[in-house]
Design an enzyme around this catalytic site. Structure first.
Site, mmCIF file in Angstrom:
data_model
loop_
_atom_site.group_PDB
_atom_site.id
_atom_site.type_symbol
_atom_site.label_atom_id
_atom_site.label_comp_id
_atom_site.label_asym_id
_atom_site.label_seq_id
_atom_site.Cartn_x
_atom_site.Cartn_y
_atom_site.Cartn_z
ATOM 1 N N LYS A 70 -7.105 -10.404 -8.845
ATOM 2 C CA LYS A 70 -8.236 -10.511 -7.933
ATOM 3 C C LYS A 70 -9.339 -9.547 -8.339
ATOM 4 O O LYS A 70 -9.052 -8.427 -8.767
ATOM 5 C CB LYS A 70 -7.748 -10.101 -6.524
ATOM 6 C CG LYS A 70 -8.086 -11.083 -5.440
ATOM 7 C CD LYS A 70 -7.460 -10.680 -4.120
ATOM 8 C CE LYS A 70 -8.283 -9.643 -3.381
ATOM 9 N NZ LYS A 70 -7.978 -9.543 -1.943
ATOM 10 N N LYS B 83 -12.298 -3.665 -5.908
ATOM 11 C CA LYS B 83 -13.003 -2.393 -6.114
ATOM 12 C C LYS B 83 -12.080 -1.358 -6.734
ATOM 13 O O LYS B 83 -12.541 -0.358 -7.258
ATOM 14 C CB LYS B 83 -13.563 -1.881 -4.800
ATOM 15 C CG LYS B 83 -12.498 -1.545 -3.788
ATOM 16 C CD LYS B 83 -13.096 -1.308 -2.435
ATOM 17 C CE LYS B 83 -12.087 -1.674 -1.372
ATOM 18 N NZ LYS B 83 -12.640 -2.352 -0.248
ATOM 19 N N LYS C 100 0.816 -1.214 0.000
ATOM 20 C CA LYS C 100 0.000 0.000 0.000
ATOM 21 C C LYS C 100 0.848 1.262 0.000
ATOM 22 O O LYS C 100 0.456 2.271 -0.570
ATOM 23 C CB LYS C 100 -0.948 0.014 1.215
ATOM 24 C CG LYS C 100 -2.131 -0.924 1.076
ATOM 25 C CD LYS C 100 -3.233 -0.533 2.049
ATOM 26 C CE LYS C 100 -4.464 -1.405 1.865
ATOM 27 N NZ LYS C 100 -5.510 -1.114 2.853
HETATM 28 P P1 AMP Z 1 -11.510 -5.477 1.029
HETATM 29 O O1 AMP Z 1 -12.613 -5.041 0.132
HETATM 30 O O2 AMP Z 1 -10.215 -5.746 0.302
HETATM 31 O O3 AMP Z 1 -11.361 -4.636 2.271
HETATM 32 O O4 AMP Z 1 -11.930 -6.911 1.577
HETATM 33 C C1 AMP Z 1 -13.016 -7.154 2.426
HETATM 34 C C2 AMP Z 1 -13.148 -8.664 2.569
HETATM 35 O O5 AMP Z 1 -13.501 -9.272 1.310
HETATM 36 C C3 AMP Z 1 -11.841 -9.355 3.027
HETATM 37 O O6 AMP Z 1 -12.162 -10.404 3.930
HETATM 38 C C4 AMP Z 1 -11.271 -9.927 1.750
HETATM 39 O O7 AMP Z 1 -10.486 -11.083 1.991
HETATM 40 C C5 AMP Z 1 -12.531 -10.259 0.928
HETATM 41 N N1 AMP Z 1 -12.261 -10.114 -0.525
HETATM 42 C C6 AMP Z 1 -11.996 -8.960 -1.196
HETATM 43 N N2 AMP Z 1 -11.818 -9.204 -2.524
HETATM 44 C C7 AMP Z 1 -11.964 -10.544 -2.695
HETATM 45 C C8 AMP Z 1 -11.901 -11.428 -3.835
HETATM 46 N N3 AMP Z 1 -11.672 -10.986 -5.076
HETATM 47 N N4 AMP Z 1 -12.119 -12.750 -3.622
HETATM 48 C C9 AMP Z 1 -12.365 -13.215 -2.375
HETATM 49 N N5 AMP Z 1 -12.442 -12.456 -1.271
HETATM 50 C C10 AMP Z 1 -12.241 -11.134 -1.415
#
Ligand code: AMP
Ligand code: TRP
Length: 330
Positions: free
Chosen positions: A194, A197, A111
């Site tokens: 992956k 967002k 980051k």
């Molecule tokens: P974030 O949006 O990165 O803060 O992630 C929030 C939650 O969603 C965390 O537990 C991540 O591990 C899960 N997560 C985010 N993107 C993915 C993805 N593409 N596949 C699986 N889990 C995800």
């Protein structure tokens, strides 16, 4: 007693990856354990945020949790900044955790990038705050994606270090819960990235608030290869996009990849995609509609968060009092 704690950052739209990788598992856990689910707004401000958008995102993510099926009567759902003990315990952990430990954190390196000197101290100390989130409730189990495992290891190190510094058997060492079916959902545009967002193409992800037409269009445009789907037991080698779409279908229909291959093996994507669209629309559109409905009812969302914070506070206060006593504060 087993107590679950997990957190989600209020940054932008929830997408299919968040749903299949995290929130759907939280919904399953609520039937078995006492669970606290926290919208971690103090983590969000470790990078710059627009205040108006942050406020809207805290509510939208809360709406997403409710719409996906988390029951606010059963679970404690709240936003982190409403319980000041998170910040207080995080400061105490800043005085327990070591520079050497934080220097190893790969998420900070990613980051902060090349402009490391310009990153906030908050971004660097983020894992100490995450440890405080969990240990403030003496949570024993933490469902997280694989990307958060290192932070959870650090939480265990902090718990151990605190216990040994003060010769107290006080904090438990929380266990990660990486659920077997925790899907890692990849981008619809490239099977090796992956779903995220932060991808600039909206066609790379299915947002939980996308309507049926948009979901259909995104799946229709999703990248594939010219081969038919593999049969059961066949490998996906070199076909990450095919593997991703089959994985999404399996997760949404609560079956295994094997079973999906048994049904669709040898068929073309032109046949598979409409079926994938059907199940995605059936599962996601009701959630999206509920998010939109709840988003009109801010007083309900705010009441859920206030009620959750009050219940969280009731668990946190006695823990904090004991911590103060242990370390010699009056
Ligand atoms: P974030 O949006 O990165 O803060 O992630 C929030 C939650 O969603 C965390 O537990 C991540 O591990 C899960 N997560 C985010 N993107 C993915 C993805 N593409 N596949 C699986 N889990 C995800
Ligand atoms: N760091 C987690 C993420 O980015 C969010 C988070 C904050 C969290 N505090 C937590 C997750 C405590 C589990 C437990 O996804």
């Amino acid at each position: 007693m087993e107590r679950i704690f997990s957190g989600v950052q209020p940054t932008g739209n929830l997408h299919l990856g968040n749903y299949l990788g995290a929130i759907r598992n939280w919904v399953k856990l609520q039937f078995k354990f006492e669970c606290l689910y926290c919208v971690v707004d103090l983590h969000a401000i470790t990078v710059p945020q627009n205040p108006t958008e942050l406020r809207a995102n805290i509510r939208e993510v809360t709406a997403g949790l409710l719409a996906a099926g988390l029951d606010p009567a059963k679970n404690i759902i709240f936003n982190q900044s409403k319980v000041s003990g998170h910040a207080e315990l995080a400061w105490i952990f800043n005085c327990v955790s070591r520079l050497g430990w934080l220097n190893r954190m790969t998420q900070f390196k990613e980051k902060a990038g090349k402009r490391r000197d310009n990153a906030t101290v908050g971004l660097y100390a983020y894992p100490n705050l995450m440890a405080a989130d969990i240990l403030l409730y003496k949570a024993t189990h933490v469902p997280v994606g694989a990307d958060q495992k290192q932070h959870l290891e650090l939480t265990r190190d902090i718990a151990q270090a605190f216990n040994s510094m003060f010769d107290a058997d006080f904090f438990p060492e929380p266990e990660p819960v990486i659920m077997d079916d925790t899907a890692r959902v990849m981008s619809l545009r490239s099977g090796t990235n992956k779903m995220s967002k932060s991808d600039e193409s909206d066609y790379s992800r299915i947002n939980l608030t996308d309507d049926a037409d948009i979901i259909a269009l995104k799946i229709q445009k999703a990248r594939t290869d010219p081969e038919p789907l593999p049969g059961p037991g066949d490998q996906f080698s070199g076909r990450p996009e095919a593997e991703n779409l089959v994985g999404i279908y399996a997760a949404l229909s609560d079956t295994s990849v094997e079973e999906v291959c048994a049904e669709f093996g040898g068929k073309n994507f032109s046949e598979f995609k409409p079926r994938l669209t059907e199940i995605a629309v059936a599962k996601l559109v009701p959630i999206g509609e509920e998010i939109k409905r709840l988003s009109q009812d801010l007083s309900h969302i705010d009441a859920v968060l206030s009620n959750g914070a009050e219940r969280a506070e009731n668990i946190a206060q006695p823990v904090l009092s004991e911590v103060r006593e242990i370390i010699g504060l009056i």
